[in-house]
Design an enzyme around this catalytic site. Sequence first.
Site, PDB file in Angstrom:
ATOM      1  N   HIS A  88      -4.567  17.999   6.934  1.00  0.00           N
ATOM      2  CA  HIS A  88      -3.919  18.956   6.609  1.00  0.00           C
ATOM      3  C   HIS A  88      -4.931  20.260   6.599  1.00  0.00           C
ATOM      4  O   HIS A  88      -4.709  21.233   7.354  1.00  0.00           O
ATOM      5  CB  HIS A  88      -2.899  18.945   5.413  1.00  0.00           C
ATOM      6  N   SER A 135      -3.026   9.906   6.780  1.00  0.00           N
ATOM      7  CA  SER A 135      -1.682  10.001   6.802  1.00  0.00           C
ATOM      8  C   SER A 135      -0.860  10.283   5.620  1.00  0.00           C
ATOM      9  O   SER A 135      -1.597   9.597   4.461  1.00  0.00           O
ATOM     10  CB  SER A 135      -0.995   8.877   7.518  1.00  0.00           C
ATOM     11  N   SER A 136       0.014  11.046   5.110  1.00  0.00           N
ATOM     12  CA  SER A 136       0.461  11.185   3.871  1.00  0.00           C
ATOM     13  C   SER A 136       1.247   9.810   3.323  1.00  0.00           C
ATOM     14  O   SER A 136       1.357   9.313   2.353  1.00  0.00           O
ATOM     15  CB  SER A 136       1.968  12.280   3.810  1.00  0.00           C
TER      16      SER A 136
END
Length: 287
Positions: free
Chosen positions: A39, A187-188
């Site tokens: 992000h 990735s979350s």
Amino acid sequence: MAVEIIETVRSMQARSDAWRSAGETIALVPTMGAFHEAHLSLMREGRRRADRLVVSLFVNPTQFGPGEDYDAYPRDLEADLKAAEGIGLDVLFHPSAGEMYPVGYATSVEVEELTETLCGPSRPGHFRGVATVVAKLFQAVRPHVAVFGEKDFQQLAVIRRMAADLHFDIEIVGVPIVREEDGLAMSSRNMYLSADERKTALSLSRSLDVARRMIADGERGALAIVERLRKEIESAGPCTIDYVSVADPETMAHKTTVDGPVLVVLAVKVGRARLIDNTVVAPPASP
Ligand code: PAF
């Protein structure tokens, strides 16, 4: 300095209109929060490309299907604000579900064809939810540039199509996948993985290396590549393969032959985590 948080569409539009009137450009990075390095790389790209940077944080209910992880999706505003410290966000746009989808809401955006393969069939309604919320975020933030990750390669293609088809005057920028040191795409959802599952999950990026090697060594049959990758993943540990495909990077259609650049793309459920990964591979030019 504390980041300004805006929670309503009207206030966001007013802020963006003021910036635009002052001749300033705006970059938008749409997110669902749970910030990690990938992000932050999108945010840095947005920061570089415009005078003002807006990050939206909205866990969008309409892109989750029944039985998916909408309720479990990590939500920690304080941690996210801390993670983004130093990036230089001008505004965090953080609307509620009621603000984005008020009572009586009845309009959605459907992108056809591109959504008929890969994640489309296994996540019915997912891309409708994504296209709809991104169109709404574009209306709320009125950016000049919007930045998305290439890990969600099909999503990026869908958003480019939607932006072109609906005449959004917004440059759509894709940013390469950011990986952990061991190759796992960030990735979350990686936070759902146990230590053993994380080892199994490494087979995803490893299998993409296998595909690159096979194509470099002359393999042109998509089926042979897909079968080899499935074996690589299945032998790594308990998991459920949703799909492994060699696809056209423009249309997302499955290919039978590697006759130009191809998208090698996969989705695999490891424990609770549905993981995706991809790479674009071009066969070496013939001598
Ligand atoms: O990629 C995501 O995090 C989401 O799909 C997005 C683009 C923020 C829309 O909710």
